[in-house]
Design an enzyme around this catalytic site. Sequence first.
Site, PDB file in Angstrom:
ATOM      1  N   ASP A  14       0.837  -1.202   0.000  1.00  0.00           N
ATOM      2  CA  ASP A  14       0.000   0.000   0.000  1.00  0.00           C
ATOM      3  C   ASP A  14       0.877   1.260   0.000  1.00  0.00           C
ATOM      4  OD1 ASP A  14      -1.911   1.963   0.602  1.00  0.00           O
ATOM      5  OD2 ASP A  14      -3.012   0.637   1.950  1.00  0.00           O
ATOM      6  N   HIS A  16      -0.289   4.527  -0.153  1.00  0.00           N
ATOM      7  CA  HIS A  16      -0.964   5.774   0.250  1.00  0.00           C
ATOM      8  C   HIS A  16      -0.241   6.398   1.449  1.00  0.00           C
ATOM      9  CE1 HIS A  16      -4.105   3.660  -2.060  1.00  0.00           C
ATOM     10  NE2 HIS A  16      -4.466   4.875  -2.421  1.00  0.00           N
TER      11      HIS A  16
HETATM   12  C1  B12 Z   1      -4.371   9.839  -3.550  1.00  0.00           C
HETATM   13  C2  B12 Z   1      -4.878   8.427  -3.790  1.00  0.00           C
HETATM   14  C3  B12 Z   1      -4.015   7.531  -4.417  1.00  0.00           C
HETATM   15  C4  B12 Z   1      -2.586   7.891  -4.798  1.00  0.00           C
HETATM   16  C5  B12 Z   1      -1.703   7.765  -3.525  1.00  0.00           C
HETATM   17  C6  B12 Z   1      -0.544   8.753  -3.523  1.00  0.00           C
HETATM   18  C7  B12 Z   1       0.158   8.802  -2.205  1.00  0.00           C
HETATM   19  N1  B12 Z   1       1.452   8.933  -2.270  1.00  0.00           N
HETATM   20  O1  B12 Z   1      -0.442   8.738  -1.125  1.00  0.00           O
HETATM   21  C8  B12 Z   1      -2.289   6.809  -5.891  1.00  0.00           C
HETATM   22  C9  B12 Z   1      -2.685   7.367  -7.236  1.00  0.00           C
HETATM   23  C10 B12 Z   1      -0.869   6.308  -5.960  1.00  0.00           C
HETATM   24  C11 B12 Z   1      -3.303   5.718  -5.510  1.00  0.00           C
HETATM   25  C12 B12 Z   1      -3.182   4.401  -5.903  1.00  0.00           C
HETATM   26  C13 B12 Z   1      -4.114   3.430  -5.636  1.00  0.00           C
HETATM   27  N2  B12 Z   1      -5.305   3.590  -5.043  1.00  0.00           N
HETATM   28 CO1  B12 Z   1      -5.815   5.230  -4.175  1.00  0.00          CO
HETATM   29  N3  B12 Z   1      -6.624   6.800  -3.547  1.00  0.00           N
HETATM   30  C14 B12 Z   1      -6.189   8.021  -3.374  1.00  0.00           C
HETATM   31  C15 B12 Z   1      -7.313   8.919  -2.821  1.00  0.00           C
HETATM   32  C16 B12 Z   1      -7.874   9.766  -3.958  1.00  0.00           C
HETATM   33  C17 B12 Z   1      -6.912   9.823  -1.667  1.00  0.00           C
HETATM   34  C18 B12 Z   1      -6.142   9.134  -0.537  1.00  0.00           C
HETATM   35  C19 B12 Z   1      -5.756  10.168   0.464  1.00  0.00           C
HETATM   36  O2  B12 Z   1      -4.646  10.658   0.463  1.00  0.00           O
HETATM   37  N4  B12 Z   1      -6.719  10.528   1.320  1.00  0.00           N
HETATM   38  C20 B12 Z   1      -6.523  11.559   2.366  1.00  0.00           C
HETATM   39  C21 B12 Z   1      -5.981  10.905   3.638  1.00  0.00           C
HETATM   40  C22 B12 Z   1      -5.880  11.985   4.725  1.00  0.00           C
HETATM   41  O3  B12 Z   1      -6.895   9.913   4.049  1.00  0.00           O
HETATM   42  P1  B12 Z   1      -6.487   8.407   4.290  1.00  0.00           P
HETATM   43  O4  B12 Z   1      -5.299   8.031   3.505  1.00  0.00           O
HETATM   44  O5  B12 Z   1      -7.713   7.597   4.127  1.00  0.00           O
HETATM   45  O6  B12 Z   1      -6.060   8.370   5.838  1.00  0.00           O
HETATM   46  C23 B12 Z   1      -6.954   8.733   6.870  1.00  0.00           C
HETATM   47  C24 B12 Z   1      -7.916   7.618   7.297  1.00  0.00           C
HETATM   48  O7  B12 Z   1      -7.884   6.478   6.455  1.00  0.00           O
HETATM   49  C25 B12 Z   1      -7.529   7.311   8.693  1.00  0.00           C
HETATM   50  N5  B12 Z   1      -6.629   6.197   8.967  1.00  0.00           N
HETATM   51  C26 B12 Z   1      -5.591   5.696   8.289  1.00  0.00           C
HETATM   52  N6  B12 Z   1      -4.959   4.758   8.986  1.00  0.00           N
HETATM   53  C27 B12 Z   1      -5.619   4.632  10.148  1.00  0.00           C
HETATM   54  C28 B12 Z   1      -5.392   3.827  11.244  1.00  0.00           C
HETATM   55  C29 B12 Z   1      -6.269   3.927  12.338  1.00  0.00           C
HETATM   56  C30 B12 Z   1      -6.045   3.063  13.520  1.00  0.00           C
HETATM   57  C31 B12 Z   1      -7.382   4.833  12.302  1.00  0.00           C
HETATM   58  C32 B12 Z   1      -8.344   4.938  13.420  1.00  0.00           C
HETATM   59  C33 B12 Z   1      -7.576   5.648  11.191  1.00  0.00           C
HETATM   60  C34 B12 Z   1      -6.698   5.548  10.151  1.00  0.00           C
HETATM   61  O8  B12 Z   1      -6.873   8.468   9.168  1.00  0.00           O
HETATM   62  C35 B12 Z   1      -6.130   9.037   8.103  1.00  0.00           C
HETATM   63  C36 B12 Z   1      -5.916  10.501   8.386  1.00  0.00           C
HETATM   64  O9  B12 Z   1      -7.129  11.198   8.430  1.00  0.00           O
HETATM   65  C37 B12 Z   1      -8.343   7.830  -2.296  1.00  0.00           C
HETATM   66  C38 B12 Z   1      -9.813   8.237  -2.363  1.00  0.00           C
HETATM   67  C39 B12 Z   1     -10.195   9.128  -1.218  1.00  0.00           C
HETATM   68  N7  B12 Z   1     -10.852  10.188  -1.546  1.00  0.00           N
HETATM   69  O10 B12 Z   1      -9.840   8.841  -0.058  1.00  0.00           O
HETATM   70  C40 B12 Z   1      -8.029   6.642  -3.193  1.00  0.00           C
HETATM   71  C41 B12 Z   1      -8.236   5.226  -2.649  1.00  0.00           C
HETATM   72  C42 B12 Z   1      -7.708   5.156  -1.224  1.00  0.00           C
HETATM   73  N8  B12 Z   1      -7.406   4.418  -3.543  1.00  0.00           N
HETATM   74  C43 B12 Z   1      -7.948   3.284  -3.815  1.00  0.00           C
HETATM   75  C44 B12 Z   1      -7.350   2.306  -4.657  1.00  0.00           C
HETATM   76  C45 B12 Z   1      -8.212   1.072  -4.950  1.00  0.00           C
HETATM   77  C46 B12 Z   1      -6.086   2.475  -5.185  1.00  0.00           C
HETATM   78  C47 B12 Z   1      -5.364   1.497  -6.104  1.00  0.00           C
HETATM   79  C48 B12 Z   1      -5.465   0.028  -5.729  1.00  0.00           C
HETATM   80  C49 B12 Z   1      -5.881   1.778  -7.511  1.00  0.00           C
HETATM   81  C50 B12 Z   1      -5.365   0.858  -8.589  1.00  0.00           C
HETATM   82  N9  B12 Z   1      -6.253  -0.006  -9.046  1.00  0.00           N
HETATM   83  O11 B12 Z   1      -4.211   0.913  -8.940  1.00  0.00           O
HETATM   84  C51 B12 Z   1      -3.911   2.006  -6.016  1.00  0.00           C
HETATM   85  C52 B12 Z   1      -3.111   1.289  -4.940  1.00  0.00           C
HETATM   86  C53 B12 Z   1      -1.668   1.549  -5.089  1.00  0.00           C
HETATM   87  C54 B12 Z   1      -0.929   0.998  -3.910  1.00  0.00           C
HETATM   88  N10 B12 Z   1       0.033   0.151  -4.177  1.00  0.00           N
HETATM   89  O12 B12 Z   1      -1.194   1.366  -2.785  1.00  0.00           O
HETATM   90  C55 B12 Z   1      -9.288   3.096  -3.124  1.00  0.00           C
HETATM   91  C56 B12 Z   1      -9.251   2.116  -1.951  1.00  0.00           C
HETATM   92  C57 B12 Z   1     -10.530   1.294  -1.898  1.00  0.00           C
HETATM   93  C58 B12 Z   1     -10.666   0.428  -0.674  1.00  0.00           C
HETATM   94  N11 B12 Z   1      -9.776   0.385   0.247  1.00  0.00           N
HETATM   95  O13 B12 Z   1     -11.648  -0.213  -0.550  1.00  0.00           O
HETATM   96  C59 B12 Z   1      -9.675   4.561  -2.789  1.00  0.00           C
HETATM   97  C60 B12 Z   1     -10.564   4.717  -1.559  1.00  0.00           C
HETATM   98  C61 B12 Z   1     -10.396   5.138  -4.042  1.00  0.00           C
HETATM   99  C62 B12 Z   1     -11.732   4.462  -4.299  1.00  0.00           C
HETATM  100  N12 B12 Z   1     -12.821   5.098  -3.901  1.00  0.00           N
HETATM  101  O14 B12 Z   1     -11.807   3.412  -4.853  1.00  0.00           O
HETATM  102  N13 B12 Z   1      -4.289   6.220  -4.779  1.00  0.00           N
END
Ligand code: B12
Length: 138
Positions: A14, A16
């Site tokens: 992963d 992200h």
């Molecule tokens: C930017 C992004 C990418 C970028 C990442 C760049 C980077 N360097 O980070 C790129 C383009 C590379 C990417 C790739 C992929 N992505 Co992407 N990506 C996103 C996107 C648009 C935003 C993620 C982000 O930064 N969010 C903002 C941060 C702040 O939020 P977060 O990461 O979720 O973290 C928060 C919470 O999750 C939480 N959290 C995290 N860890 C923990 C732990 C605990 C204990 C708790 C309580 C909370 C918590 O707190 C965090 C801070 O607030 C999301 C969609 C979305 N709008 O969220 C999809 C998303 C995460 N991606 C997704 C997918 C499927 C992929 C790919 C598999 C796509 C593909 N087929 O290639 C690949 C995977 C690549 C890999 N090897 O990981 C899916 C995941 C679906 C799922 N899990 O069911 C999402 C949700 C898009 C979707 N709707 O389908 N991605």
Amino acid sequence: MVNKKIVIGVIGSDCHTVGNKIIHHKLEENGFEVINIGALSPQIDFINAALESNAAAIIVSSIYGYGELDCQGMREKCNEYGLKDILLYVGGNIGTGNEDWESIEKRFKKIGFDRIYKPGTSIEKTIEDLKLDLEEKK
Ligand code: B12
């Protein structure tokens, strides 16, 4: 004194990174010492970081949808490496598709996680739980 060293990272293949940085910052703001192994981290990297730092907890993030696979055997591996008492938390986007949350949670419990967070749970909730759990372990 409460041990406030916490290992964080994003498990498996992963890549992200944004949430990981936010979690790091929030934990530090709340007085925790963070050992951040970043994204693309295999289980063994979490374990080595916890061993080296004598951490009290590991917080695993999984965002890309394959968290359950990546987390298989994590508690057993911790035990194997002498981390029997370490707190194991997991959150982010765990569970995929439209499966009910209770089934997902049950499976992560079975793996041995102490706390399992539903997608959308804020890290502030984890910080509250950490404070409680670490105080209990003192
Ligand atoms: C930017 C992004 C990418 C970028 C990442 C760049 C980077 N360097 O980070 C790129 C383009 C590379 C990417 C790739 C992929 N992505 Co992407 N990506 C996103 C996107 C648009 C935003 C993620 C982000 O930064 N969010 C903002 C941060 C702040 O939020 P977060 O990461 O979720 O973290 C928060 C919470 O999750 C939480 N959290 C995290 N860890 C923990 C732990 C605990 C204990 C708790 C309580 C909370 C918590 O707190 C965090 C801070 O607030 C999301 C969609 C979305 N709008 O969220 C999809 C998303 C995460 N991606 C997704 C997918 C499927 C992929 C790919 C598999 C796509 C593909 N087929 O290639 C690949 C995977 C690549 C890999 N090897 O990981 C899916 C995941 C679906 C799922 N899990 O069911 C999402 C949700 C898009 C979707 N709707 O389908 N991605």
